[in-house]
Structure formats: structure tokens, C-alpha cells
Design a protein around this motif. Sequence first.
Motif, PDB file in Angstrom:
ATOM      1  N   GLY B 127      42.567  58.023  35.487  1.00  0.00           N
ATOM      2  CA  GLY B 127      43.640  57.626  36.408  1.00  0.00           C
ATOM      3  C   GLY B 127      43.445  56.207  36.921  1.00  0.00           C
ATOM      4  N   LEU B 128      42.635  55.427  36.255  1.00  0.00           N
ATOM      5  CA  LEU B 128      42.394  54.044  36.669  1.00  0.00           C
ATOM      6  C   LEU B 128      42.707  53.108  35.514  1.00  0.00           C
ATOM      7  CD1 LEU B 128      38.902  54.360  38.388  1.00  0.00           C
ATOM      8  CD2 LEU B 128      41.099  54.214  39.505  1.00  0.00           C
ATOM      9  N   GLY B 129      43.314  51.997  35.864  1.00  0.00           N
ATOM     10  CA  GLY B 129      43.531  50.983  34.850  1.00  0.00           C
ATOM     11  C   GLY B 129      42.223  50.273  34.553  1.00  0.00           C
ATOM     12  N   VAL B 130      42.257  49.422  33.551  1.00  0.00           N
ATOM     13  CA  VAL B 130      41.000  48.783  33.156  1.00  0.00           C
ATOM     14  C   VAL B 130      40.444  47.900  34.280  1.00  0.00           C
ATOM     15  CG1 VAL B 130      42.191  46.840  32.021  1.00  0.00           C
ATOM     16  CG2 VAL B 130      39.882  47.421  31.339  1.00  0.00           C
ATOM     17  N   ASP B 131      41.345  47.217  35.001  1.00  0.00           N
ATOM     18  CA  ASP B 131      40.864  46.379  36.101  1.00  0.00           C
ATOM     19  C   ASP B 131      40.202  47.226  37.176  1.00  0.00           C
ATOM     20  OD1 ASP B 131      41.763  44.175  34.845  1.00  0.00           O
ATOM     21  OD2 ASP B 131      43.672  44.087  35.912  1.00  0.00           O
ATOM     22  N   GLU B 132      40.878  48.317  37.494  1.00  0.00           N
ATOM     23  CA  GLU B 132      40.328  49.188  38.542  1.00  0.00           C
ATOM     24  C   GLU B 132      39.025  49.819  38.083  1.00  0.00           C
ATOM     25  OE1 GLU B 132      44.924  50.020  39.453  1.00  0.00           O
ATOM     26  OE2 GLU B 132      43.699  51.607  38.590  1.00  0.00           O
ATOM     27  N   PHE B 133      38.960  50.188  36.812  1.00  0.00           N
ATOM     28  CA  PHE B 133      37.741  50.776  36.276  1.00  0.00           C
ATOM     29  C   PHE B 133      36.591  49.769  36.380  1.00  0.00           C
ATOM     30  CE2 PHE B 133      34.786  51.487  32.747  1.00  0.00           C
ATOM     31  CZ  PHE B 133      34.419  52.802  32.967  1.00  0.00           C
ATOM     32  N   GLU B 134      36.914  48.531  36.016  1.00  0.00           N
ATOM     33  CA  GLU B 134      35.854  47.520  36.061  1.00  0.00           C
ATOM     34  C   GLU B 134      35.429  47.235  37.496  1.00  0.00           C
ATOM     35  OE1 GLU B 134      37.038  44.141  33.784  1.00  0.00           O
ATOM     36  OE2 GLU B 134      36.498  45.118  31.896  1.00  0.00           O
ATOM     37  N   LYS B 135      36.370  47.351  38.424  1.00  0.00           N
ATOM     38  CA  LYS B 135      36.014  47.123  39.824  1.00  0.00           C
ATOM     39  C   LYS B 135      35.178  48.267  40.387  1.00  0.00           C
ATOM     40  CE  LYS B 135      39.749  44.168  41.340  1.00  0.00           C
ATOM     41  NZ  LYS B 135      41.060  44.161  41.946  1.00  0.00           N
ATOM     42  N   CYS B 136      35.499  49.482  39.968  1.00  0.00           N
ATOM     43  CA  CYS B 136      34.872  50.646  40.583  1.00  0.00           C
ATOM     44  C   CYS B 136      33.660  51.134  39.801  1.00  0.00           C
ATOM     45  CB  CYS B 136      35.887  51.791  40.701  1.00  0.00           C
ATOM     46  SG  CYS B 136      37.257  51.347  41.723  1.00  0.00           S
ATOM     47  N   ALA B 137      33.819  51.203  38.505  1.00  0.00           N
ATOM     48  CA  ALA B 137      32.778  51.854  37.723  1.00  0.00           C
ATOM     49  C   ALA B 137      31.852  50.863  37.044  1.00  0.00           C
ATOM     50  CB  ALA B 137      33.431  52.734  36.659  1.00  0.00           C
ATOM     51  N   VAL B 148      36.589  43.687  46.779  1.00  0.00           N
ATOM     52  CA  VAL B 148      37.486  43.383  47.913  1.00  0.00           C
ATOM     53  C   VAL B 148      37.756  41.869  47.879  1.00  0.00           C
ATOM     54  CG1 VAL B 148      37.805  43.478  50.389  1.00  0.00           C
ATOM     55  CG2 VAL B 148      36.444  45.220  49.254  1.00  0.00           C
ATOM     56  N   PRO B 149      38.857  41.457  47.306  1.00  0.00           N
ATOM     57  CA  PRO B 149      39.116  40.013  47.229  1.00  0.00           C
ATOM     58  C   PRO B 149      39.227  39.395  48.618  1.00  0.00           C
ATOM     59  CG  PRO B 149      40.635  41.239  45.844  1.00  0.00           C
ATOM     60  CD  PRO B 149      39.904  42.227  46.653  1.00  0.00           C
ATOM     61  N   GLY B 150      38.815  38.130  48.716  1.00  0.00           N
ATOM     62  CA  GLY B 150      38.870  37.441  50.009  1.00  0.00           C
ATOM     63  C   GLY B 150      40.286  37.169  50.454  1.00  0.00           C
ATOM     64  N   ASP B 151      41.140  36.917  49.516  1.00  0.00           N
ATOM     65  CA  ASP B 151      42.517  36.565  49.852  1.00  0.00           C
ATOM     66  C   ASP B 151      43.324  37.817  50.201  1.00  0.00           C
ATOM     67  OD1 ASP B 151      44.828  35.084  50.064  1.00  0.00           O
ATOM     68  OD2 ASP B 151      45.393  35.584  47.998  1.00  0.00           O
ATOM     69  N   GLU B 152      44.030  37.738  51.321  1.00  0.00           N
ATOM     70  CA  GLU B 152      44.760  38.929  51.782  1.00  0.00           C
ATOM     71  C   GLU B 152      45.852  39.328  50.797  1.00  0.00           C
ATOM     72  OE1 GLU B 152      46.914  38.525  55.391  1.00  0.00           O
ATOM     73  OE2 GLU B 152      47.681  40.569  55.243  1.00  0.00           O
ATOM     74  N   LYS B 153      46.521  38.272  50.268  1.00  0.00           N
ATOM     75  CA  LYS B 153      47.607  38.562  49.322  1.00  0.00           C
ATOM     76  C   LYS B 153      47.060  39.277  48.094  1.00  0.00           C
ATOM     77  CE  LYS B 153      51.547  36.277  47.295  1.00  0.00           C
ATOM     78  NZ  LYS B 153      52.096  35.002  46.898  1.00  0.00           N
ATOM     79  N   ALA B 154      45.898  38.780  47.639  1.00  0.00           N
ATOM     80  CA  ALA B 154      45.282  39.417  46.471  1.00  0.00           C
ATOM     81  C   ALA B 154      44.891  40.857  46.788  1.00  0.00           C
ATOM     82  CB  ALA B 154      44.058  38.622  46.039  1.00  0.00           C
ATOM     83  N   ARG B 155      44.416  41.047  48.026  1.00  0.00           N
ATOM     84  CA  ARG B 155      44.057  42.425  48.410  1.00  0.00           C
ATOM     85  C   ARG B 155      45.278  43.325  48.404  1.00  0.00           C
ATOM     86  NH1 ARG B 155      41.180  39.913  52.455  1.00  0.00           N
ATOM     87  NH2 ARG B 155      42.664  40.528  54.043  1.00  0.00           N
ATOM     88  N   ARG B 156      46.369  42.753  48.990  1.00  0.00           N
ATOM     89  CA  ARG B 156      47.571  43.586  49.109  1.00  0.00           C
ATOM     90  C   ARG B 156      48.215  43.816  47.757  1.00  0.00           C
ATOM     91  NH1 ARG B 156      49.024  45.239  53.854  1.00  0.00           N
ATOM     92  NH2 ARG B 156      48.306  44.164  55.727  1.00  0.00           N
ATOM     93  N   ASN B 157      48.153  42.764  46.935  1.00  0.00           N
ATOM     94  CA  ASN B 157      48.760  42.921  45.609  1.00  0.00           C
ATOM     95  C   ASN B 157      47.869  43.715  44.667  1.00  0.00           C
ATOM     96  OD1 ASN B 157      50.964  41.528  46.378  1.00  0.00           O
ATOM     97  ND2 ASN B 157      50.250  39.557  45.618  1.00  0.00           N
ATOM     98  N   GLY B 158      46.591  43.802  45.015  1.00  0.00           N
ATOM     99  CA  GLY B 158      45.670  44.537  44.143  1.00  0.00           C
ATOM    100  C   GLY B 158      46.022  46.005  44.119  1.00  0.00           C
ATOM    101  N   THR B 159      45.794  46.581  43.000  1.00  0.00           N
ATOM    102  CA  THR B 159      46.190  47.992  42.863  1.00  0.00           C
ATOM    103  C   THR B 159      45.122  48.931  43.409  1.00  0.00           C
ATOM    104  OG1 THR B 159      45.279  47.920  40.657  1.00  0.00           O
ATOM    105  CG2 THR B 159      47.635  47.576  40.849  1.00  0.00           C
ATOM    106  N   LEU B 160      43.941  48.394  43.646  1.00  0.00           N
ATOM    107  CA  LEU B 160      42.873  49.280  44.115  1.00  0.00           C
ATOM    108  C   LEU B 160      43.209  49.890  45.464  1.00  0.00           C
ATOM    109  CD1 LEU B 160      40.151  50.375  43.444  1.00  0.00           C
ATOM    110  CD2 LEU B 160      39.109  48.419  44.581  1.00  0.00           C
ATOM    111  N   HIS B 161      43.771  49.018  46.279  1.00  0.00           N
ATOM    112  CA  HIS B 161      44.202  49.487  47.592  1.00  0.00           C
ATOM    113  C   HIS B 161      45.174  50.660  47.440  1.00  0.00           C
ATOM    114  CE1 HIS B 161      47.158  48.677  51.010  1.00  0.00           C
ATOM    115  NE2 HIS B 161      46.130  49.314  51.537  1.00  0.00           N
ATOM    116  N   ALA B 162      46.091  50.461  46.503  1.00  0.00           N
ATOM    117  CA  ALA B 162      47.067  51.509  46.230  1.00  0.00           C
ATOM    118  C   ALA B 162      46.370  52.760  45.689  1.00  0.00           C
ATOM    119  CB  ALA B 162      48.076  51.009  45.212  1.00  0.00           C
ATOM    120  N   ARG B 163      45.354  52.543  44.887  1.00  0.00           N
ATOM    121  CA  ARG B 163      44.628  53.708  44.336  1.00  0.00           C
ATOM    122  C   ARG B 163      43.951  54.497  45.439  1.00  0.00           C
ATOM    123  NH1 ARG B 163      47.159  54.538  39.928  1.00  0.00           N
ATOM    124  NH2 ARG B 163      47.148  52.709  38.587  1.00  0.00           N
TER     125      ARG B 163
END
Lengths: 404, 965
Positions: B127-137, B148-163
Motif C-alpha cells: 500500500g505504499l508507493g516507491v517513494d513512500e517505501f524508500e522513505k519508510c522502509a 520529514v522534509p524541511g519545507d512545509e509545502k513539500a511536507r503538505r504535498n508529500g504523500t507520506l502525510h496522507a499515508r
Amino acid sequence: MPLARFLQVSDFHLGRAFGWLAAERRKERRYEQRRALEEAVRLAIERGTHAILLPGDLFDVEAVDADTMSFALHAFRVAGCPPVFVAPGNHDPASPTSHAWNPALLRARGFAWPGHVHVFTEPEWTALPLPGLEGVTVWGRCFASGMPSAERPLEPGTLRGVAADDGVHVAVFHGSREGFCPPRQAVTAPFSDDEALRSRFAYMAVGHYHAASQLRGPEGVRLAYAGSAVALDMSETGPHGALEVRITTGQGLPRTETEFLELDRRRVYDLGADVSGCGSAEQVDRRALKAMDQAGASEQDITTVRFSGRLARGVRYSGPGPELEGHAFHVRVDLSRVRPDYDLDALRRDASDVTEMRFARALLERLDAEKDPGERALLESALYYGLDAFRLGEVAPAYEELAE
Amino acid sequence: MKLLRLRVAGFGPLRGEFEFDPERVTVIVDENERGKSSLLAAVTAALYGLENDRRSHRVLTPLDRWRPWDGGAFGVELELESGGERYSVRRDFERGTVEVWNDRGQELTPQFREGKDEFPVGTKLLGLGVDEFEKCAFVRQDELDQVVPGDEKARRNGTLHARLESAADTRGGDTNASEALKVLAEALKKYTCAELEFTGTVDNAAQRLAAKRGLLEAEVHALEHQLAQAAGPLERLAKLGEEEEAARAGLAALEQERRRAGATGVLRQLREDEARRAELAALRAEAEELASCAHLPVNAEAELRETLARHEEAARSLETLESRRRGEQTREREALEGETASLEAYASCAPGDADRMVGLAAEMRRFAEEDARLRGEVATLRDALAARGFDPERAQALHQRFGALGEEHLRMLRGQSDVALAFQTEVATLEQARTESTERLREIDASRNRLRLPGGFLLALGLGAGVAGVVIMTMQGGLRLWAGLLAGAAVLSAIGGGLLAAASATGGGDRQQALRRLSDAQRRLNQLKAHRAESEVDLAEVSVSLGFRDARELLREWGESLKLADDSAPLRRAHEQLEDLEARRRATFEEVRTRLDRTGGGPPDPAHLERVAAGIRHLTAVRQRLAEMDKSWSWIDEEKHVAEAAVRGLLERAMRILHTAGLAYDPARPWTEQVAELSARARGRERLVLLTGELIPKAERLLMPGAQVAELREQLAASGAEAGPLSEADAPTPRSPLELDRETRQLREAVELAQRQRADLKLEVDEVCRRVNAERPDKLQQIERLDRAIARAKRFKSAVELAGATIQGVALDTHRRWADWLNRRVVEILETFGTRVGELRFGEDLDFSVRVWNGQQLARGKAALQLSSGARDQLYLAIRLAISEYLSKRENPLPLLVDDAFSSSDDERARAGMRLLLEGLSARHQVVFATCHRQRLESFARLDPELYGQRVRRLDMGAVGATRS
């Protein structure tokens, strides 16, 4: 042998803008409206009627423009045209400022009604003998202002001294038959069936309601609305035209019978179509076309298609496409009963902890508790928009006209 | 998910088969650059494939990056276990193929298909995309903080938050609350209003709709106001109608009044008619009296007066002409005679002399001009020659020296250069011919020699053989021998002879020709040389005679003489022209002198000559005018004759006019009396014309026709019958017709004015009605439509806001759930590491703050700067592990691929971290840990032998090499 023969026609509303039609259709419709009046006069002449009864709303507004006025005058200024009895209605009341009925103002503008056109310019009942037919009297009353009137024209008090002799009395007026007023029409000069039946008029030609109807008594038809001569808006379904009224003498009171004469070549249809399962706007249009075919609506007719059912997710239907529009003189779609394909019952039953479900349940609980239709519609819209946001990732205006 | 086995056909530096222990931590130990990281990347590639999009990877795509370093096959096969089922994922990156099989031998590839040809097996299973997998696993040692990207926009646009939200929602895949809120907010910003053809915020749309509605409402009010205002003109219209009717009634009354006054009018008309009849009779009588003047021409008097005037004028002009002629002739003669006297000096000259003098003057001027030009030219040429070094003396000397030579010698010298040139040319041609002939002879001789040598040899051999044969025969030797020798000798001699003969014949003709040409050329050369020698002798003689050392000096001096002569030729010619000019000028001068002496002398210059010529011509002209003076005034005589004829003609015309008017000319009476008589007759004629042409017809026209008179008389009689006898006294005329007319006119004007005003007002009223009827319903309809649009916009806004608020409320709860869990779990993990962090707080956008051991609260950015790199790495590792745990809470537990995550930690913390992996996380997650710190790992293993013995499966890449296929 008929004693008297009339042509009853009313609610022409000449000069109406027909703003609900597409701009390029309006002129055509106004032309048809005028053609209907000319046709009515022609029918009256052909059928040898003794008079034309026009119970109100010949014009749509009080300040009639010169072109419309000129047309109306000429429409009646036809060789062989029988006497015309006009009882101004709430749209064209016989006020002192009336451009159509005030003789001074009319003359000032260079117009004058032909001699055989008799206008009842008094709000009380007044009588005129029917020329050429002894014993037949035409009674009429007018609207003196454009405001709705609560005065009851057929109550015994108002009718005191009216139609007191033994002759045949025919009434022409504009009023509302109680219990039959269409939803979007104002009740004005109301009367009850009982009042009508108890009156001494052999026949009452009434205007105001745009759908034809009649009140029968033991002697036949006692009162009738001819309805609008042509359909004036999308709600006026069915045929539109005039009535030929034949009054015959016999034992007791005279007997009256009517015959409907269609003047409007177009018909207004109000159809329903279920859009459940439609996967595209074109499919929705095809459902409408099918419903129109089944109802016999042709390309010259005016049709309202009321869609219902559940539209598949993501299908955005904003209005009829060219194919559907090409199959009618005018077509309008009503989407107030169309719902997106969300199973609200399933959402109610779903006890999961998902945000989406909790959101849906929160709104559904409020919806179930709400009684006010407006609030209910708002909650329902909010629910659908939220679900669209969750499931489609897209929100576009679609649920503003939801109705129960 | 558990990774079981990885077979690498080729992946970067990696190749071979690697087994992972599903229950224990697989620790991969190897040096740097040996493939540890590649192994972990290969696992990711097996699960998700490799991207090859050059737009997003401009420098190097992942596919290119992981191509086998040594070439060969490029693919991996990963065996794994997920959801109780074993899968085998085979990817051939070279061919771009994917296969997924289960352990029952069923191919499941289609189940993992996404889009056109994507097979993200990891997405489907985890249930994780490759980016999320690389971030988590996939925990790389230098990318810990990327979770956790430093930039707020990147955080908000990142899908990990959504995950995380999705994980909190226990859902995976669909839109989460944040995204839904974003969608709703976006919908409010991009509201499309068809009525305005506008897309913008819903508030803006509603405002614009309201503004438009207001505008329309104002327009409707304006229309209604106009309609109300039209009531005034309408009333005025009605009033005008009444006024018009009143005026018309007045007109009718006037008409009646006019009729009433009619009878009096009839009587008056009859009387007037009678008076007119009497007047007509008087006019007719007068006309009869004047009938005799009827034939008088219309303009007889004027013509007569004009003719007499012209006659007098002609007589006067006749006299004037005569006196003028006399005076003018006298004056002119005197003037001409005076002029003749002044020109007496030229009396002996004829007009031809004047022409010649003019010609001489022109010639003198031309001489002067020519002289100046030539002198200028001489000077110019001299300067030019001097500039080129021309020595006139030298030229003169040479000229004189060679001038003494006879013509023959001069011709010789002139032709010397031509002779030399011809000699050279001819000698060269002859030398060439001689050379060619010699060459040709040589060739022919060479050809002959080629035949002569073998011929001579064979002939000699044949002769030798013959001598031998003869000797043997002589010595009575064997018959065969000597016969053979003789035969051979014959044959050889024949061949040799033949060859010699052929040699002699070869090129016979050519050789003769070449010899002839050679001898001709030689002879001609000799001749030329002899001729030249003779010429040189002559030259020598001439040079001696002229005093030159030798012929060469002679020729050099001759050449210079010629050159100098050529150079000075223009100058010489100019001098000759000057001399010629001077001679001609002298001759002319002499002639001028002679001629001037005849006219009284004077300077011999062109101007004087021209003056004299002009005087001669003038004298000739004066003489001619004197001779022709009488002739020049003859026109006056002609005019006089014409004037006399005119006088006679006019007199005759005047007489004719009188005759035409019926009068006889009497020469005894003065013309004034006769004119007055004619004038009286003309007036009578005019009166007659007036009477017959105007007065009588007018009077006749004024008469009433007989029928009308009869009718009027009948009317009068009838009036008399109705109202008694009518007389002027009792005529009912309270107002005069003029008054009636005036009033009628006033009333008509009033009617017309009323009509005009009515027309204007009617137009105004009709226009207002038309406009109101045409526009008001439409505008009302538009207002209605706008009302609906406003309601729709407001309702849309309310509904979307309500949906948003509801989602927001629900989402807060969601956030609380995942944030609480992460806050707690990260602190726990950090405690395991030994890092002292008091508290961690995750915000709604995945940002966090840390309260460190001394109680200081630090925002994420600040914490990243203030914490040591080891502590920071541990913090991010803890966050990453916590997130992975959270995401794995209800789904497949994520395998953790940890790439030397403790490299920046001290030994104690690294050991603690390893313990966390071995004891804590590996219980739920499969952990694959890669490190290059072999010693450190071994020291940890020695410190915790039991733990490492039970929980660690070492995979030494060096040792594994042995198992590589």
C-alpha cells in the motif's frame, strides 16, 4: 337548435417576452401567439359564432406597446368578425392609466377599438345585450388593478341584481376557481364551485388559469376556462386553444356544451427519465430522447425532462447537448431529483472508523434529524461534495438544486 | 511482508543469490563499494521496478544507473511472503518484463498491473508507493531526515502525510481528509459561473452576480420610471386630442358662418361682374382706335435712334482719321531725316559691309580665344615634358644629327628593329625545324641499327658456317656434316641479308624528307646570317658617317631620337597651329583696317566693328522707312473709305425704318422731328399690345361664366325667396371674410400644432412602451436567472464549507490519533538508543517539535541544528521506524532495509540502536541491516553473544561471493 354560439378564448398575454426561451426562439413564439389570435377570430367567423368571449389577459402588461396594440386592433378589425366581449384581467386591468382600455389614452395614441369590440371597464358586473340575439345578455366585470383581488365575483352579495330576469345570461370575467389554482399562479377574484353553480348565469367564461378546465352542473357545463391560447411557459402542458360554447334551449334552464379548438401547434411536455447507470452526459441525453419518443414529443414541442436516479461517479451533466436540443423546439432539464451514485443507506450502516465514513455519518445524522427542506438539501449537498472530494478528488457545482 | 531470497542476474556491481532470514535480522557485512547498498536497491527494484523517464531523471535514469557494471544479464528475482502467500517476482530490466508467480505455480502478474504496463508489486502488497517505501522502509545512512522534509509545502504535498492519515483512517488508497479539504478549498476558489462566464472564487462570483443583478434592477427601475414618466405625455396627448377636437369644432362653426354670409357674397359678385363687363367694353374701344399702330415694328424707334447715332459717329470718325494722318506723317518724316543726318559717316556703306564687319568681329574674337587656348596648351605640354625630364636641346641635337641622313638610310634605321625581330623569329623557327629533323634522323638510324645488328650477326654466322662446310667438304669430311653446314649457312645468310635489307628500307622516305628539311633550314639560316651581316656592315658605315662609335650606339641614339620625337610631337603640333593662327590674324587685321578707314576709322576691335555694322544697318532701315512712309499710312485711306460707306448705309437704314413705320423721309425736316413722330406711333402700339395681350384677356377672365352668373342669379333669387329681397344693407355679415379667414387659419394652425405635438408625444410614448415591453421582461428574467445563480453560488459555498468544516472536525480526530502514536513511539525508540528526548510533538502537517533533556522545546529546524549529528540521525531514524511501524500497524508489516544507519552514532548508541533492531523491531518487521563496520559489529556481537547468536544472520558479501552463481 343552439340558441347562442360563442368562441371563448383568453389569456393570450400578447407582448409576453418569453424570456425562458432561447433568444432566437422568442420572436417565433410571439409570432405564433399572434397567429393564435388571428386563428381564433377566423374560427369564430367560420363557425358562425354570435360573439367572442375574452375573459382577460389579452395583453401581458398594462402599458401595451404600439406594435402589439396595433396588431390586436387589426386582428379584430376583420370583416365578419362577431361582437367581442372583453373582460380585462389582472395582467391588463382596465385602470385609468391603461393604454389598452382607456379610450382617451387609446385615442390619444391614435388607436380605437372597433365598434364591435365591447370592453367591460367596470369592476362591477355590467351587462350588454348580445346583438342579434334577443334575450341573451352578456355580463362582464373587469380587473381595475394589477394587484390580486380578494373580492369574490360570484358571491350572492356581489351578484345582487345581476341576471335577474328570465333571459339567458352569460358571464365573462377573470378569476380563480378555488381548489384548482396552479402552484405558481396567484389567487385573485376567487370563487367556489358552489358559488358558480348557484349563480344565475347560464354559462360563465372565465380566464386566468392557463389550463383548460370546466365545471359541470346538471345542465351541462356551467363554467369553463379555455386556458391560455398558447402555452406561455414550461409548466403549461397539454393542448392550448379556445372553446366553442354552444347554449341550447330546452326544458328548464338552457344547456351548455363546449368544444375545445386547438390553437397552439406546439405542446408542452413534462417527462421523467431515470439516469441511473448512465456513464456519460451523452447517455443521459439519450435517456431523455427515449422518454420524449415514448411520450410522442416531436421536434416542434416544448419539453421538460425531469431526471431522477443516481448518476455514476464523475459524470458531470450540466444541460442538454446538441442532439437533445435538436429534438425539441425547446428543452429544459430538471436535475433536482438526480443524485450521485452514493449509497447513503450503506454509509449509514458502515460502522468503520474511516474519516470518510465518519464524515458521512456526521452529516447523515444531521440530515436525518433535520426537517426543514432547505436545510436538508444543504446537508445533502454538503454530503455529496464531501464524498466527491474523498472519492473523486474533484468537486464541481452539481448539487445546488436538489429537491426531495 | 517477509523477504526470503534475492537472485540477482545482474544489478550494478551485484550478481548472485542472497537469502534473507524471515525471522532474524539479516546483517550484511562488507567493505564499501562492494554492493551492500546495491543489494537493498535491488530489493526495491524487484518490488517496484526501475524508472527510465529521462524527463524526471535528466542525468541518469535509475534503469541506467543500475545496469550491470560488467555487462551481461540485467535482472533480479525476489521471493517474498506476504499475507500468507509466497510470491516470486522476476524482473528482466533489459527486456522490461515482469512475472509474478505464487508458490503454487500460478502466474499472478495481471493482478499487479497498474496503468498500461506498470507492475508496482510493492504498492499492491504494502500500500505504499516507491517513494513512500524508500522513505519508510529503506533507511539510507545519509537520507534519514528526508522522511520529514524541511519545507512545509513539500511536507503538505508529500504523500507520506496522507499515508499516515490513511493509516489512521485504517484505509489505504483513496483520498484522505487533507486532500479532500484541499479539493474542497480549490472548488471554492475555482467556481465557474456560467451566467458571468467567470471562473474564480465563489465569493467573487456571488459579488459579481449581485452587482450585475443590482445593475439590472436599476435598469428595470429606470424603465419603470420611464413608463411612469410617460403617463404625463400620455395625459398631455389626451388633452391635445381634446384641444384638436375643439379646434375642429370651431372650424366647422366657421364654415357654417361662412355659408350664412354666402348670399351677400353672391350679390356682390354679380355687381362686380357687371362692373368688370363695362370696363372690358371700354378697353376694347381703345384697342380699335390704336389698330393702325399694330404693324409698327416693335423696336423701330430704338433702331432709328441707334442708326442715327451711329451715322453721326461714323461721320465724326471720318474727319478724325484725315487729320490724324496728316499730323503723324509730318512727325515721322522729321524724325527719320534727323536720324539719316546722324548716320552720314556710313552713307557709302552697303548692308553687305555691315554683315562682313560682324563676321570680322566674330573672327577676331575667335582668333583671340584660339590664341589663348593654344598658348595655354603649349605651356601645359612644356610643363608636362619638363616634368618627365624632356631635354629640348638634346632633342634638337638628335633631330639635326639624323636629319642629315638620306631617305634610304632613314628607312634602314626605321626597319632595323623589325629586321632584328624577324631575324630572331625566323632563326628560332629554323632552329626548331633543324632540331626536329635531326631527331627524326636519329630515330630512323636507331630503328635501322636494331635490324642491322642481328642481320649482320646472322650473315656472319652463315658465312662462317658456309666456310666451315666448304672446308669440311674440301677435306672430304662427312657428307652430312658439310651439307648441313652449307644449308645452315644459306639459311642464316638469307635471314641476315633479309634483316639488313629491311634495316636499309626502314624509314627511307622519312629520312629523305628529314634530310631535306635539315638542309633547307641550314641554308635559310645561312642566308639570314649573311643578310644580317650585310645590314650590320651598312649600319657600321652609317654610324661612322654620323660620327658614332659603332652601330650599337647609332641604334641607341636613333631609338632615343624617335622617343624624344614622339614625346614632343603634341608640343610641336601646338606650335605649328599657333604660327598658322598668327598668319590668319594678320590678314584679318588688315581687312579690318581697310574697312574702318571707309567709315571714319576707329579702333580695330570687335566691339567697334559691331557698332559700325549696327550703324550701317540702322541707316539702311531709316532710308527704307523714309522710302516707304507714304505706303505705311495707306491704311487710313482704307478706313476712310469704310467709314464713308458706313455713313451712307446708316442713312439708308434710317430712311427704311421710317418707311416701315409708315412715315416718309423728309430731308428738309430735322431728324429730331421725324424721330418724335415715330416715337408717338410706337407708344400707341405698346398700348395696343397691352390692351390686346393683357388688359382685355384679364378683364375677360375676371368675368364670371354665363352659367355661373345664371346660377348666382338663381341663388340670389332663391335667397330672396327664402329671406325676402336681399339688399346690401341687410346682408348678414357680422364678420368680414377676412376675419373669418383669419380665424379659420388660426384654428387650422391650432389643429396642425396639436397634431404635430400629438405625433411627437405619441412617438415618445410609443417608444417608452416599446422599450419597456421589449426590455423589462427580459431584464426581469435575467434578474430571476441571476437570483438563481446567486442562490446556487451561495448554496454551493455553504455546502462546500459545511462539508469542509465537517471533514475538518473529523480530521482533527484522525490527526490526533496518528500524532499521539508517533509522539509516544518515537520517544520510546529514542530511549532505547539512549538519546534523551523528553517529548516529541507532531503537528498536523507532519512537522514536529522536540523537548530535549534539559526541558528546552525546539522546533524541528532548530533541533536539526542544535542536536549533534548522531542524535539528529537517531531522532530521524526513530521517526522513520515509528512511521514504518504505524503504517504497518494493520497492514503487512514493512521490511526494514537499513543501510548503515548508525555510522554517525557513537559505539554505545550504535549498540543500543542495534539492540532496538534486534530485540524490538525485528519481532514485527523483517530487518535487513547493511554495514561496512565489520569490527564494530563483531565487537557488538562479542558484547551480546546470545542476542546476536539468536537474532542475527550474518551475510558476508565476501563469503557470499562463493555462493554466487
